[in-house]
Design a protein around this motif. Structure first.
Motif, mmCIF file in Angstrom:
data_model
loop_
_atom_site.group_PDB
_atom_site.id
_atom_site.type_symbol
_atom_site.label_atom_id
_atom_site.label_comp_id
_atom_site.label_asym_id
_atom_site.label_seq_id
_atom_site.Cartn_x
_atom_site.Cartn_y
_atom_site.Cartn_z
ATOM 1 N N THR A 11 4.935 10.738 -6.549
ATOM 2 C CA THR A 11 5.512 10.827 -8.000
ATOM 3 C C THR A 11 4.907 11.177 -8.628
ATOM 4 O OG1 THR A 11 7.149 8.604 -7.222
ATOM 5 C CG2 THR A 11 7.159 9.813 -9.264
ATOM 6 N N ALA A 12 3.773 11.301 -9.293
ATOM 7 C CA ALA A 12 2.846 11.325 -10.332
ATOM 8 C C ALA A 12 2.673 12.488 -9.721
ATOM 9 C CB ALA A 12 1.307 11.073 -10.694
ATOM 10 N N LEU A 21 0.378 -1.259 -0.300
ATOM 11 C CA LEU A 21 -0.026 0.097 -0.600
ATOM 12 C C LEU A 21 0.949 1.217 0.254
ATOM 13 C CD1 LEU A 21 -2.962 -1.089 2.519
ATOM 14 C CD2 LEU A 21 -3.051 -1.501 -0.019
ATOM 15 N N LEU A 22 1.811 1.305 0.979
ATOM 16 C CA LEU A 22 2.592 2.022 1.047
ATOM 17 C C LEU A 22 3.768 2.119 -0.434
ATOM 18 C CD1 LEU A 22 4.987 2.143 4.293
ATOM 19 C CD2 LEU A 22 3.112 3.200 3.491
ATOM 20 N N ASP A 23 3.622 1.237 -1.401
ATOM 21 C CA ASP A 23 3.704 1.642 -3.045
ATOM 22 C C ASP A 23 3.788 2.182 -3.629
ATOM 23 O OD1 ASP A 23 6.864 0.428 -2.478
ATOM 24 O OD2 ASP A 23 6.073 -1.522 -3.055
ATOM 25 N N ASN A 24 2.256 1.961 -3.293
ATOM 26 C CA ASN A 24 0.641 2.295 -4.045
ATOM 27 C C ASN A 24 0.854 4.358 -4.298
ATOM 28 O OD1 ASN A 24 -0.085 -0.115 -4.963
ATOM 29 N ND2 ASN A 24 -1.383 0.206 -3.699
ATOM 30 N N ARG A 25 1.049 4.784 -2.620
ATOM 31 C CA ARG A 25 1.065 5.547 -2.164
ATOM 32 C C ARG A 25 2.282 6.117 -3.307
ATOM 33 N NH1 ARG A 25 -1.441 7.262 3.617
ATOM 34 N NH2 ARG A 25 -3.655 5.720 3.556
ATOM 35 N N GLU A 65 18.468 1.189 1.970
ATOM 36 C CA GLU A 65 17.381 1.135 0.761
ATOM 37 C C GLU A 65 17.512 2.873 0.169
ATOM 38 O OE1 GLU A 65 14.587 -1.306 -1.297
ATOM 39 O OE2 GLU A 65 14.437 -2.602 -0.410
ATOM 40 N N PRO A 66 18.181 2.252 -0.725
ATOM 41 C CA PRO A 66 18.191 4.427 -0.932
ATOM 42 C C PRO A 66 17.120 4.985 -0.952
ATOM 43 C CG PRO A 66 18.918 2.873 -2.323
ATOM 44 C CD PRO A 66 18.723 2.157 -2.163
ATOM 45 N N TRP A 67 16.883 6.440 -0.966
ATOM 46 C CA TRP A 67 15.154 7.599 -1.097
ATOM 47 C C TRP A 67 15.842 7.045 -2.705
ATOM 48 C CZ3 TRP A 67 12.808 9.927 2.359
ATOM 49 C CH2 TRP A 67 13.198 9.651 3.566
ATOM 50 N N TYR A 68 14.190 7.412 -2.875
ATOM 51 C CA TYR A 68 14.224 7.534 -4.604
ATOM 52 C C TYR A 68 13.739 8.900 -5.244
ATOM 53 C CZ TYR A 68 13.464 2.587 -4.199
ATOM 54 O OH TYR A 68 13.105 1.453 -4.158
ATOM 55 N N GLU A 69 14.680 9.311 -5.726
ATOM 56 C CA GLU A 69 14.105 11.150 -6.385
ATOM 57 C C GLU A 69 13.002 10.770 -6.826
ATOM 58 O OE1 GLU A 69 16.739 13.361 -8.360
ATOM 59 O OE2 GLU A 69 17.885 13.833 -7.340
ATOM 60 N N VAL A 70 12.040 11.364 -6.957
ATOM 61 C CA VAL A 70 10.353 11.476 -7.148
ATOM 62 C C VAL A 70 9.978 13.076 -8.344
ATOM 63 C CG1 VAL A 70 9.626 9.628 -6.316
ATOM 64 C CG2 VAL A 70 9.592 12.340 -5.558
ATOM 65 N N SER A 71 11.093 13.391 -8.475
ATOM 66 C CA SER A 71 11.154 15.159 -8.562
ATOM 67 C C SER A 71 12.399 16.071 -8.359
ATOM 68 C CB SER A 71 10.248 15.547 -8.401
ATOM 69 O OG SER A 71 9.298 16.822 -9.069
ATOM 70 N N VAL A 72 12.598 16.629 -9.215
ATOM 71 C CA VAL A 72 13.452 18.111 -9.406
ATOM 72 C C VAL A 72 12.927 18.615 -10.631
ATOM 73 C CG1 VAL A 72 16.009 18.145 -9.937
ATOM 74 C CG2 VAL A 72 15.637 15.794 -8.360
ATOM 75 N N VAL A 112 3.653 15.674 -7.821
ATOM 76 C CA VAL A 112 4.766 16.823 -7.634
ATOM 77 C C VAL A 112 5.482 16.575 -9.143
ATOM 78 C CG1 VAL A 112 5.193 15.306 -5.242
ATOM 79 C CG2 VAL A 112 6.688 14.625 -7.983
ATOM 80 N N GLN A 113 4.572 16.899 -9.991
ATOM 81 C CA GLN A 113 4.733 17.890 -11.208
ATOM 82 C C GLN A 113 4.517 18.844 -10.855
ATOM 83 O OE1 GLN A 113 5.929 16.274 -13.900
ATOM 84 N NE2 GLN A 113 5.640 13.816 -13.075
ATOM 85 N N GLY A 114 5.667 19.167 -11.611
ATOM 86 C CA GLY A 114 5.986 21.230 -11.484
ATOM 87 C C GLY A 114 6.307 21.224 -10.160
ATOM 88 N N ILE A 115 7.274 20.785 -9.367
ATOM 89 C CA ILE A 115 7.422 20.752 -7.680
ATOM 90 C C ILE A 115 8.659 21.699 -8.327
ATOM 91 C CG2 ILE A 115 8.907 19.010 -7.501
ATOM 92 C CD1 ILE A 115 7.134 19.877 -4.294
ATOM 93 N N THR A 116 9.018 22.771 -7.897
ATOM 94 C CA THR A 116 10.342 23.675 -7.316
ATOM 95 C C THR A 116 11.506 23.498 -7.138
ATOM 96 O OG1 THR A 116 9.102 25.380 -5.771
ATOM 97 C CG2 THR A 116 9.059 25.605 -8.678
ATOM 98 N N ILE A 117 11.649 22.247 -6.320
ATOM 99 C CA ILE A 117 12.310 22.061 -5.410
ATOM 100 C C ILE A 117 13.246 19.927 -5.804
ATOM 101 C CG2 ILE A 117 12.433 23.514 -3.635
ATOM 102 C CD1 ILE A 117 11.021 21.188 -1.799
ATOM 103 N N ALA A 118 13.494 19.940 -4.798
ATOM 104 C CA ALA A 118 14.404 17.831 -5.398
ATOM 105 C C ALA A 118 13.831 17.743 -4.098
ATOM 106 C CB ALA A 118 15.519 17.793 -5.135
ATOM 107 N N VAL A 119 12.876 16.744 -4.993
ATOM 108 C CA VAL A 119 11.495 15.648 -3.937
ATOM 109 C C VAL A 119 12.336 13.817 -3.745
ATOM 110 C CG1 VAL A 119 9.493 14.718 -2.517
ATOM 111 C CG2 VAL A 119 9.976 17.596 -4.260
#
Length: 66
Positions: free
Chosen positions: A21-22, A12-16, A43-50, A24-31
């Motif tokens: 990830t979908a 369920l966390l993977d679904n969230r 496990e490492p962090w997943y970069e979902v938006s930059v 955070v489009q247009g966000i102005t910072i790295a997430v």
């Protein structure tokens, strides 16, 4: 910004994580995001938006005199 998803079964966390990830489009910072079970396993962090610098300049053009 780092986001930790916790409190539910891992699938369920993977679904969230996918929904985040979908969203955070247009966000102005790295997430970076991850689930708490994955963090506990090391496990490492997943970069979902930059934010892309070209896209940011198109949204917020600089004044001519700058």
């Amino acid at each position: 910004m780092h986001v930790v998803l916790a409190g539910k079964a891992e699938h369920l966390l993977d679904n969230r994580l996918q929904a985040l990830t979908a969203a955070v489009q247009g966000i102005t910072i790295a997430v970076g995001a991850n689930t708490l079970p994955r963090l506990k396993r090391g496990e490492p962090w997943y970069e979902v938006s930059v934010d892309d610098p070209r896209r940011r300049r198109a949204r917020y053009p600089e004044a001519v005199g700058r």
